[in-house]
Design a protein around this motif. Sequence first.
Motif, PDB file in Angstrom:
ATOM      1  N   LEU A 183      58.628 -41.325  -2.986  1.00 54.14           N
ATOM      2  CA  LEU A 183      58.120 -40.281  -2.105  1.00 54.14           C
ATOM      3  C   LEU A 183      56.642 -40.535  -1.857  1.00 54.14           C
ATOM      4  O   LEU A 183      55.831 -40.548  -2.788  1.00 54.14           O
ATOM      5  N   LEU A 184      56.291 -40.769  -0.586  1.00 52.25           N
ATOM      6  CA  LEU A 184      54.901 -41.010  -0.186  1.00 52.25           C
ATOM      7  C   LEU A 184      54.415 -39.794   0.593  1.00 52.25           C
ATOM      8  O   LEU A 184      54.994 -39.442   1.631  1.00 52.25           O
ATOM      9  N   LEU A 185      53.373 -39.155   0.093  1.00 53.15           N
ATOM     10  CA  LEU A 185      52.880 -37.916   0.674  1.00 53.15           C
ATOM     11  C   LEU A 185      51.484 -38.102   1.266  1.00 53.15           C
ATOM     12  O   LEU A 185      50.647 -38.800   0.683  1.00 53.15           O
ATOM     13  N   THR A 186      51.227 -37.469   2.388  1.00 55.36           N
ATOM     14  CA  THR A 186      49.893 -37.466   2.975  1.00 55.36           C
ATOM     15  C   THR A 186      49.490 -36.031   3.287  1.00 55.36           C
ATOM     16  O   THR A 186      50.343 -35.154   3.476  1.00 55.36           O
ATOM     17  N   ASN A 187      48.201 -35.791   3.334  1.00 55.26           N
ATOM     18  CA  ASN A 187      47.701 -34.481   3.728  1.00 55.26           C
ATOM     19  C   ASN A 187      46.300 -34.623   4.288  1.00 55.26           C
ATOM     20  O   ASN A 187      45.662 -35.675   4.152  1.00 55.26           O
ATOM     21  N   SER A 188      45.833 -33.566   4.917  1.00 57.70           N
ATOM     22  CA  SER A 188      44.431 -33.458   5.304  1.00 57.70           C
ATOM     23  C   SER A 188      43.773 -32.506   4.319  1.00 57.70           C
ATOM     24  O   SER A 188      44.341 -31.469   3.969  1.00 57.70           O
ATOM     25  N   ALA A 189      42.587 -32.864   3.844  1.00 60.13           N
ATOM     26  CA  ALA A 189      41.946 -32.077   2.790  1.00 60.13           C
ATOM     27  C   ALA A 189      40.449 -31.996   3.006  1.00 60.13           C
ATOM     28  O   ALA A 189      39.852 -32.808   3.718  1.00 60.13           O
ATOM     29  N   GLY A 190      39.837 -31.002   2.352  1.00 60.34           N
ATOM     30  CA  GLY A 190      38.390 -30.859   2.361  1.00 60.34           C
ATOM     31  C   GLY A 190      37.802 -31.444   1.092  1.00 60.34           C
ATOM     32  O   GLY A 190      38.348 -31.270   0.002  1.00 60.34           O
ATOM     33  N   SER A 191      36.706 -32.139   1.218  1.00 64.34           N
ATOM     34  CA  SER A 191      36.064 -32.767   0.066  1.00 64.34           C
ATOM     35  C   SER A 191      35.106 -31.808  -0.634  1.00 64.34           C
ATOM     36  O   SER A 191      34.419 -31.010   0.007  1.00 64.34           O
ATOM     37  N   VAL A 192      35.077 -31.894  -1.970  1.00 64.96           N
ATOM     38  CA  VAL A 192      34.065 -31.173  -2.740  1.00 64.96           C
ATOM     39  C   VAL A 192      33.238 -32.179  -3.544  1.00 64.96           C
ATOM     40  O   VAL A 192      32.597 -31.835  -4.526  1.00 64.96           O
ATOM     41  N   ASP A 193      33.263 -33.424  -3.088  1.00 69.45           N
ATOM     42  CA  ASP A 193      32.599 -34.533  -3.781  1.00 69.45           C
ATOM     43  C   ASP A 193      31.921 -35.396  -2.715  1.00 69.45           C
ATOM     44  O   ASP A 193      32.588 -35.898  -1.800  1.00 69.45           O
ATOM     45  N   GLN A 194      30.632 -35.588  -2.831  1.00 68.02           N
ATOM     46  CA  GLN A 194      29.897 -36.331  -1.820  1.00 68.02           C
ATOM     47  C   GLN A 194      30.355 -37.787  -1.686  1.00 68.02           C
ATOM     48  O   GLN A 194      30.057 -38.445  -0.690  1.00 68.02           O
ATOM     49  N   ARG A 195      31.104 -38.292  -2.676  1.00 67.29           N
ATOM     50  CA  ARG A 195      31.654 -39.651  -2.561  1.00 67.29           C
ATOM     51  C   ARG A 195      32.687 -39.741  -1.457  1.00 67.29           C
ATOM     52  O   ARG A 195      32.939 -40.824  -0.912  1.00 67.29           O
ATOM     53  N   ASP A 223      39.570 -53.827   3.817  1.00 62.14           N
ATOM     54  CA  ASP A 223      38.119 -53.658   3.805  1.00 62.14           C
ATOM     55  C   ASP A 223      37.684 -52.218   4.040  1.00 62.14           C
ATOM     56  O   ASP A 223      36.768 -51.948   4.812  1.00 62.14           O
ATOM     57  N   TYR A 224      38.341 -51.265   3.396  1.00 58.29           N
ATOM     58  CA  TYR A 224      37.813 -49.911   3.368  1.00 58.29           C
ATOM     59  C   TYR A 224      38.012 -49.293   1.995  1.00 58.29           C
ATOM     60  O   TYR A 224      38.892 -49.678   1.236  1.00 58.29           O
ATOM     61  N   ALA A 225      37.142 -48.345   1.683  1.00 55.45           N
ATOM     62  CA  ALA A 225      37.141 -47.742   0.355  1.00 55.45           C
ATOM     63  C   ALA A 225      38.332 -46.819   0.175  1.00 55.45           C
ATOM     64  O   ALA A 225      38.751 -46.123   1.100  1.00 55.45           O
ATOM     65  N   LEU A 226      38.877 -46.826  -1.036  1.00 56.91           N
ATOM     66  CA  LEU A 226      39.964 -45.913  -1.378  1.00 56.91           C
ATOM     67  C   LEU A 226      39.752 -45.456  -2.816  1.00 56.91           C
ATOM     68  O   LEU A 226      40.375 -45.951  -3.744  1.00 56.91           O
ATOM     69  N   GLY A 227      38.834 -44.497  -2.968  1.00 58.24           N
ATOM     70  CA  GLY A 227      38.582 -43.966  -4.298  1.00 58.24           C
ATOM     71  C   GLY A 227      39.660 -42.993  -4.722  1.00 58.24           C
ATOM     72  O   GLY A 227      40.390 -42.438  -3.897  1.00 58.24           O
ATOM     73  N   GLU A 228      39.779 -42.785  -6.044  1.00 56.20           N
ATOM     74  CA  GLU A 228      40.752 -41.841  -6.579  1.00 56.20           C
ATOM     75  C   GLU A 228      40.077 -40.510  -6.885  1.00 56.20           C
ATOM     76  O   GLU A 228      38.893 -40.458  -7.219  1.00 56.20           O
ATOM     77  N   GLY A 229      40.850 -39.434  -6.785  1.00 55.33           N
ATOM     78  CA  GLY A 229      40.297 -38.125  -7.090  1.00 55.33           C
ATOM     79  C   GLY A 229      41.374 -37.118  -7.448  1.00 55.33           C
ATOM     80  O   GLY A 229      42.573 -37.398  -7.375  1.00 55.33           O
ATOM     81  N   ILE A 230      40.924 -35.939  -7.842  1.00 54.56           N
ATOM     82  CA  ILE A 230      41.799 -34.834  -8.233  1.00 54.56           C
ATOM     83  C   ILE A 230      41.929 -33.868  -7.056  1.00 54.56           C
ATOM     84  O   ILE A 230      40.923 -33.421  -6.488  1.00 54.56           O
ATOM     85  N   TYR A 231      43.162 -33.534  -6.715  1.00 51.87           N
ATOM     86  CA  TYR A 231      43.461 -32.637  -5.600  1.00 51.87           C
ATOM     87  C   TYR A 231      43.662 -31.221  -6.140  1.00 51.87           C
ATOM     88  O   TYR A 231      44.382 -31.011  -7.115  1.00 51.87           O
ATOM     89  N   PHE A 232      43.024 -30.272  -5.513  1.00 53.46           N
ATOM     90  CA  PHE A 232      43.043 -28.869  -5.928  1.00 53.46           C
ATOM     91  C   PHE A 232      43.900 -28.098  -4.934  1.00 53.46           C
ATOM     92  O   PHE A 232      43.529 -27.955  -3.772  1.00 53.46           O
ATOM     93  N   TRP A 233      45.075 -27.630  -5.387  1.00 51.43           N
ATOM     94  CA  TRP A 233      45.975 -26.921  -4.467  1.00 51.43           C
ATOM     95  C   TRP A 233      45.584 -25.445  -4.392  1.00 51.43           C
ATOM     96  O   TRP A 233      45.695 -24.709  -5.364  1.00 51.43           O
ATOM     97  N   TYR A 234      45.134 -25.066  -3.203  1.00 50.42           N
ATOM     98  CA  TYR A 234      44.761 -23.691  -2.886  1.00 50.42           C
ATOM     99  C   TYR A 234      45.800 -23.183  -1.890  1.00 50.42           C
ATOM    100  O   TYR A 234      46.125 -23.867  -0.920  1.00 50.42           O
ATOM    101  N   SER A 235      46.329 -21.982  -2.083  1.00 60.05           N
ATOM    102  CA  SER A 235      47.484 -21.548  -1.290  1.00 60.05           C
ATOM    103  C   SER A 235      47.196 -21.399   0.193  1.00 60.05           C
ATOM    104  O   SER A 235      48.058 -21.653   1.026  1.00 60.05           O
ATOM    105  N   GLY A 236      45.947 -20.994   0.570  1.00 57.33           N
ATOM    106  CA  GLY A 236      45.687 -20.714   1.976  1.00 57.33           C
ATOM    107  C   GLY A 236      46.418 -19.441   2.397  1.00 57.33           C
ATOM    108  O   GLY A 236      47.008 -18.754   1.578  1.00 57.33           O
ATOM    109  N   PRO A 237      46.463 -19.130   3.714  1.00 59.99           N
ATOM    110  CA  PRO A 237      45.976 -19.940   4.831  1.00 59.99           C
ATOM    111  C   PRO A 237      44.479 -19.802   5.124  1.00 59.99           C
ATOM    112  O   PRO A 237      43.938 -20.604   5.875  1.00 59.99           O
ATOM    113  N   SER A 238      43.812 -18.797   4.574  1.00 60.02           N
ATOM    114  CA  SER A 238      42.363 -18.742   4.778  1.00 60.02           C
ATOM    115  C   SER A 238      41.731 -19.896   4.020  1.00 60.02           C
ATOM    116  O   SER A 238      42.247 -20.348   2.996  1.00 60.02           O
ATOM    117  N   PHE A 239      40.629 -20.394   4.544  1.00 57.71           N
ATOM    118  CA  PHE A 239      39.908 -21.444   3.832  1.00 57.71           C
ATOM    119  C   PHE A 239      39.215 -20.853   2.601  1.00 57.71           C
ATOM    120  O   PHE A 239      39.040 -19.639   2.484  1.00 57.71           O
TER     121      PHE A 239
END
Length: 264
Positions: A103-115, A168-184
């Motif tokens: 299972l390969l999953l994709t999403n759009s997310a907001g960053s909380v890390d300047q990296r 030739d592009y960066a792919l760093g690893e990180g922790i995803y924080f699941w917030y229920s939404g729909p408000s940001f």
Amino acid sequence: MTKAAKTIRKIAGREPIAAAIVLGSGLSDIGALLEDKITIPYSEMKGFPGGGVSGHGRDLLIGQMGGKRVAVLTGRQHYYEHGNAAAMRPALEALSELGAETLLLTNSAGSVDQRFQPGDLMLIADHINYAGMNPLIGEPTDRRFVNMVNCYDLDLRAKATKLAQRFDYALGEGIYFWYSGPSFETVAEIQMAMRLGANAVGMSTAPEVILGRFLGMRVWACSSITNMGAGLSSENISHEHTKLMAVQGAEKLKKLIPALVEEL
């Protein structure tokens, strides 16, 4: 076999599916990469996603990618649409029944890390289920006690990292924080996520990871970073902005996902 799986087999044939791919907000164009494509509207399959969200497709695509036969879900249902964390279970169960072991999953997310800046990809190494809901609530069997250690497959993550280096592009690893939404998230919630060790926040994916592991699938997930979290930049956070910025990540995923499928 579920009714949905029988419908898919009747339309698309009996050849097994190697992998299931779920596309997030603004990423449905990745489905155009399939060869010998068969399109089945979700409405024709029992239990598949309903109304959906703008920026998400409403079709199941089956075809060839990276030398493998794969199924692509061009959109998902979210917990915030109906309060059901198990909304994607019927779709994932059907694809598992048809042979999908990955299972390969994709999403759009907001960053909380300047990296991780808008336009970047973040390979998900683990998640924090801040929403607190679980798609296996109500499952009557002991299978519900799913081991979530290394739920994001180590081998697939290593392969994706090497492939990103090739492109030739960066792919760093990180922790995803699941917030229920729909408000940001509020500024305070973003600060909390940072203190808890998160690198990106989003409104999906975690329930599907739990379901994937429940079904015995290898799971991989990647976020397309569309914005910085509330209070971390001056940009106006909105769903329209998410869809617009997701295009940049989609261009990178169009290279990465077929190459990763080829490695399966």
